[in-house]
Design a protein around this motif. Sequence first.
Motif, short mmCIF file in Angstrom:
data_model
loop_
_atom_site.label_atom_id
_atom_site.label_comp_id
_atom_site.label_asym_id
_atom_site.label_seq_id
_atom_site.Cartn_x
_atom_site.Cartn_y
_atom_site.Cartn_z
N HIS A 29 0.83 -1.23 0.00
CA HIS A 29 0.00 0.00 0.00
C HIS A 29 0.86 1.27 0.00
O HIS A 29 0.52 2.26 0.66
CB HIS A 29 -0.95 0.02 1.19
N TYR A 30 1.97 1.23 -0.72
CA TYR A 30 2.79 2.43 -0.89
C TYR A 30 3.12 2.54 -2.37
O TYR A 30 2.39 2.01 -3.22
CB TYR A 30 4.02 2.36 0.02
N LEU A 31 4.18 3.22 -2.74
CA LEU A 31 4.44 3.47 -4.15
C LEU A 31 4.69 2.22 -4.96
O LEU A 31 4.38 2.17 -6.16
CB LEU A 31 5.61 4.45 -4.28
N CYS A 32 5.25 1.17 -4.35
CA CYS A 32 5.47 -0.08 -5.07
C CYS A 32 4.13 -0.69 -5.48
O CYS A 32 3.92 -1.05 -6.65
CB CYS A 32 6.26 -1.06 -4.20
N ASP A 33 3.24 -0.81 -4.54
CA ASP A 33 1.89 -1.29 -4.79
C ASP A 33 1.19 -0.38 -5.80
O ASP A 33 0.51 -0.83 -6.74
CB ASP A 33 1.12 -1.30 -3.47
N PHE A 34 1.38 0.93 -5.64
CA PHE A 34 0.70 1.93 -6.46
C PHE A 34 1.11 1.84 -7.93
O PHE A 34 0.26 1.86 -8.82
CB PHE A 34 1.00 3.32 -5.91
N ILE A 35 2.40 1.72 -8.21
CA ILE A 35 2.84 1.65 -9.60
C ILE A 35 2.42 0.31 -10.22
O ILE A 35 2.11 0.24 -11.42
CB ILE A 35 4.36 1.87 -9.73
N PHE A 36 2.38 -0.74 -9.42
CA PHE A 36 1.95 -2.05 -9.90
C PHE A 36 0.49 -1.99 -10.33
O PHE A 36 0.12 -2.44 -11.43
CB PHE A 36 2.17 -3.09 -8.79
N TYR A 37 -0.36 -1.41 -9.49
CA TYR A 37 -1.77 -1.28 -9.85
C TYR A 37 -1.93 -0.33 -11.04
O TYR A 37 -2.70 -0.61 -11.97
CB TYR A 37 -2.59 -0.77 -8.66
N THR A 38 -1.22 0.80 -11.03
CA THR A 38 -1.31 1.75 -12.13
C THR A 38 -0.98 1.09 -13.45
O THR A 38 -1.69 1.27 -14.45
CB THR A 38 -0.34 2.93 -11.90
N SER A 39 0.08 0.31 -13.49
CA SER A 39 0.53 -0.34 -14.71
C SER A 39 -0.50 -1.34 -15.20
O SER A 39 -0.83 -1.38 -16.40
CB SER A 39 1.87 -1.03 -14.45
N MET A 40 -1.05 -2.15 -14.30
CA MET A 40 -2.07 -3.12 -14.70
C MET A 40 -3.38 -2.45 -15.08
O MET A 40 -4.09 -2.91 -15.97
CB MET A 40 -2.26 -4.16 -13.61
N ALA A 41 -3.71 -1.34 -14.41
CA ALA A 41 -4.93 -0.60 -14.75
C ALA A 41 -4.83 -0.04 -16.16
O ALA A 41 -5.81 -0.09 -16.93
CB ALA A 41 -5.16 0.52 -13.74
N LEU A 42 -3.67 0.49 -16.54
CA LEU A 42 -3.50 1.02 -17.89
C LEU A 42 -3.64 -0.08 -18.93
O LEU A 42 -4.28 0.11 -19.97
CB LEU A 42 -2.13 1.69 -18.00
N ALA A 43 -3.06 -1.25 -18.65
CA ALA A 43 -3.19 -2.38 -19.58
C ALA A 43 -4.66 -2.79 -19.70
O ALA A 43 -5.15 -3.06 -20.81
CB ALA A 43 -2.34 -3.55 -19.10
N THR A 44 -5.37 -2.83 -18.58
CA THR A 44 -6.78 -3.22 -18.59
C THR A 44 -7.60 -2.23 -19.41
O THR A 44 -8.44 -2.63 -20.22
CB THR A 44 -7.31 -3.28 -17.15
N GLN A 45 -7.37 -0.94 -19.22
CA GLN A 45 -8.11 0.07 -19.96
C GLN A 45 -7.84 0.01 -21.46
O GLN A 45 -8.70 0.37 -22.26
CB GLN A 45 -7.74 1.46 -19.42
N GLN A 46 -6.66 -0.47 -21.83
CA GLN A 46 -6.30 -0.57 -23.24
C GLN A 46 -6.64 -1.94 -23.84
O GLN A 46 -6.33 -2.20 -25.00
CB GLN A 46 -4.81 -0.27 -23.41
N GLY A 47 -7.27 -2.79 -23.04
CA GLY A 47 -7.65 -4.11 -23.53
C GLY A 47 -6.49 -5.05 -23.73
O GLY A 47 -6.56 -5.98 -24.54
N GLN A 48 -5.40 -4.83 -22.98
CA GLN A 48 -4.19 -5.63 -23.12
C GLN A 48 -4.05 -6.61 -21.96
O GLN A 48 -4.54 -6.35 -20.85
CB GLN A 48 -2.95 -4.72 -23.14
N ASP A 49 -3.36 -7.74 -22.21
CA ASP A 49 -3.01 -8.63 -21.11
C ASP A 49 -2.16 -7.88 -20.09
O ASP A 49 -1.35 -7.03 -20.45
CB ASP A 49 -2.22 -9.84 -21.63
N ARG A 50 -2.34 -8.23 -18.84
CA ARG A 50 -1.56 -7.60 -17.76
C ARG A 50 -0.29 -8.41 -17.54
O ARG A 50 -0.12 -9.09 -16.53
CB ARG A 50 -2.42 -7.51 -16.50
N ASN A 51 0.63 -8.31 -18.51
CA ASN A 51 1.92 -9.00 -18.42
C ASN A 51 2.89 -8.14 -17.61
O ASN A 51 3.94 -7.72 -18.10
CB ASN A 51 2.48 -9.26 -19.81
N VAL A 52 2.52 -7.88 -16.37
CA VAL A 52 3.23 -6.92 -15.52
C VAL A 52 3.58 -7.61 -14.19
O VAL A 52 2.76 -8.33 -13.63
CB VAL A 52 2.37 -5.68 -15.22
#
Length: 268
Positions: free
Chosen positions: A206-229
């Motif tokens: 629940h800090y920046l590590c968690d935050f960038i991980f969720y941000t990265s997967m959220a962007l992939a999800t919004q773009q219809g891409q697999d979350r290969n993160v």
Amino acid sequence: MGDYGPASNHSTEPSLATAPDISVLITGFGPFKTNLVNASSLIAKSLPGSFTFPGPGPTDRRVILHVHPDPIPVAYSSVRESLPVILNDFATANQGRRPDLVIHIGIASPRLYYSVEHLAHRDDYNITDIDGRSGYEDGEKRWKELGLPPILCPGKAFVAIKEQNDQRSHKGPKSGPYPPEGHFLETWKANASSGLDLRISHDAGHYLCDFIFYTSMALATQQGQDRNVLFLHVPGAAEDADVERGREITLALIKAMVTCWIDEKHCA
């Protein structure tokens, strides 16, 4: 922000029978609080431009590493603003393609082991960043407005919320390539030196590590891409031997991602 530098081959030349190149985007963080040097950015910068290892059947795998040149500031707004730009710059330089794989690296100072995070959280970023801000405005509020689920895991595009909840309680299927579980961990270990303490973690903090991980997967999800993160937590020590160990472990992790998430998925 898009200058990743030329990719150089630090291994033997690929054989005549080669599979398509795999592209990997890697980021590290900058200093924060008492961590005047962040080992994550040192490890990222120590990685080669490319390497080759045996692929499925008679083919070799050439993996191209694109290390973002600047450590990302440990600030929620910086992650929210910079990560889309980094991915857009990558796509612009690569004929519109996203990276095949993404690894974000950060430190967990008290830990003496290396861990891959299994899931990321949408809510409760209450620990203040280097700007003295919480992550609510830059994360939770926006993600709720977009209808994103409380938990995101690595996986295929548009996974149903029910499956996300199953993964959160660790009741999801274990046979597939996602998310990282026992088979993935064993593959990671098999590509690294024996005796290294490598683990799968279910709490990114629940800090920046968690935050960038969720941000990265959220962007992939919004773009219809697999979350290969994936997010890789490394110890905070930053001596030369620590960086070299982190380099080896990161390269082993990339090989595990290629094996489990690309080769095995396509062969299934």
